[in-house]
Design an enzyme around this catalytic site. Structure first.
Site, short mmCIF file in Angstrom:
data_model
loop_
_atom_site.label_atom_id
_atom_site.label_comp_id
_atom_site.label_asym_id
_atom_site.label_seq_id
_atom_site.Cartn_x
_atom_site.Cartn_y
_atom_site.Cartn_z
N CYS B 37 -6.34 36.24 19.51
CA CYS B 37 -6.92 35.05 19.98
C CYS B 37 -6.02 34.41 21.03
O CYS B 37 -6.57 33.40 21.82
CB CYS B 37 -7.66 34.32 19.00
SG CYS B 37 -6.63 33.89 17.70
N CYS B 106 -7.17 32.47 11.47
CA CYS B 106 -6.55 30.94 11.53
C CYS B 106 -5.81 30.58 10.68
O CYS B 106 -4.82 30.00 10.84
CB CYS B 106 -7.82 30.05 12.10
SG CYS B 106 -8.63 30.64 13.81
#
Lengths: 177, 133
Positions: B37, B106
């Protein structure tokens, strides 16, 4: 249609390596595309039409994968059974991460200041960094066959692809306003 | 994608954003990145003489979940010993923030950032680190 088992390079009649003749890729793609176009199968049986659709999809996927350098390198590594670990390997070299931070900060500042020239300059720096990595990948994949090292370069390229897309998006947003 | 209230809270009012002096011998700096990402996270910890984390700062470029994960982590590790901080798992972070499956990475990034900061500090202080070595 005995093409379903071929890998992307075989399908497009190219040597399986990172260094690529993009003109040849485009040319072979257009030839294949004409061969597998659904219009040519309009009068064929439903099975043949289905197969031609699958084939056309496969040709498209092969082309898109080989055309984009990061995807091409990732694909070559996958053929060698090497995972690029882009989802879970977070330990990038510190100097590379530092550069990413600096780029992010500079992009944010330039965007807030609506400084298109600065964004263009940053995009140019990123393009150069990407090109340097691609040159290194050609040597690492095609000559040294150092797969793990190449996987690390793909992770870097993946980063740069993201930030380049982000900057390009910001530039077009400013230009549209 | 809808963010949970906790993610939004940390995203809109991030805790402990900033930097500590990375040359300070009592400061450990961890930098990690997620290629998929493009997120980059810098986490810094400052320990006192008793080996307790007394301050933590972060700087993250990424999506709301990445920012919330790092913000939460700075809150979680303050007041903990290095060993206790090492025990924080990405699943703790994901659970606390109610992260959806596509955003689990994340929380992995945040966990890796803690480990990287602790490893940096231990290396600096010359303490042999068997767990991370």
């Amino acid at each position: 249609m005995s093409n379903l088992h071929k890998n992307h390079f075989e399908l497009l009649g190219l040597t399986a390596q990172f260094a690529l003749d993009t003109q040849l890729l485009d040319q072979h793609y257009r030839q294949l595309q004409a061969e597998v176009h659904p219009d040519r199968f309009a009068a064929a049986s439903s099975t043949e039409r289905m197969q031609s659709m699958q084939w056309a999809t496969q040709v498209n996927e092969a082309y898109q994968t080989l055309k984009q350098p990061t995807a091409r390198a990732r694909y070559i590594l996958a053929l060698k059974g090497v995972d690029t670990e882009e989802e879970n390997n977070t330990s990038m070299p510190a100097d590379f991460l530092m550069l990413q931070m600096e780029w992010r900060e500079a992009v944010e500042e330039a965007y807030d200041a609506r400084d298109l020239a600065a964004l263009d300059k940053l995009l140019g720096d990123m393009r150069q960094e990407s090109q340097d990595l691609q040159d290194m990948l050609a040597a690492t994949l095609d000559q040294q066959q150092a797969w793990q090292e190449a996987a690390g370069m793909v992770r870097k390229l993946s980063f740069i692809d993201k930030i380049r897309a982000d900057v390009a998006h910001k530039i077009s947003k400013l230009e549209d306003e | 994608m809808a963010y949970s209230d906790k993610v939004l809270d940390h995203y809109e009012n991030p805790r402990n954003v900033g930097s500590l002096d990375k040359n300070d011998p009592s400061v450990g700096t961890g930098m990690v990145g997620a290629p998929a990402c493009g997120d980059v996270m810098k986490l810094q910890i400052k320990v006192n003489e008793e080996g307790i984390i007394e301050d933590a700062k972060f700087k993250t470029y990424g999506c709301g979940s990445a920012i919330a994960s790092s913000s939460l982590v700075t809150e979680l590790i303050k007041g903990k010993s290095l060993d206790q901080a090492m025990e924080i798992k990405n699943s703790d972070i994901a659970e606390e923030l109610a992260l959806p499956p596509v955003k689990i990475h994340c929380s992995v990034l945040a966990e890796d950032a803690i480990r990287a900061a602790i490893t940096d500090l231990r290396t600096k202080q010359g303490i042999k680190d068997e767990q991370v070595a």
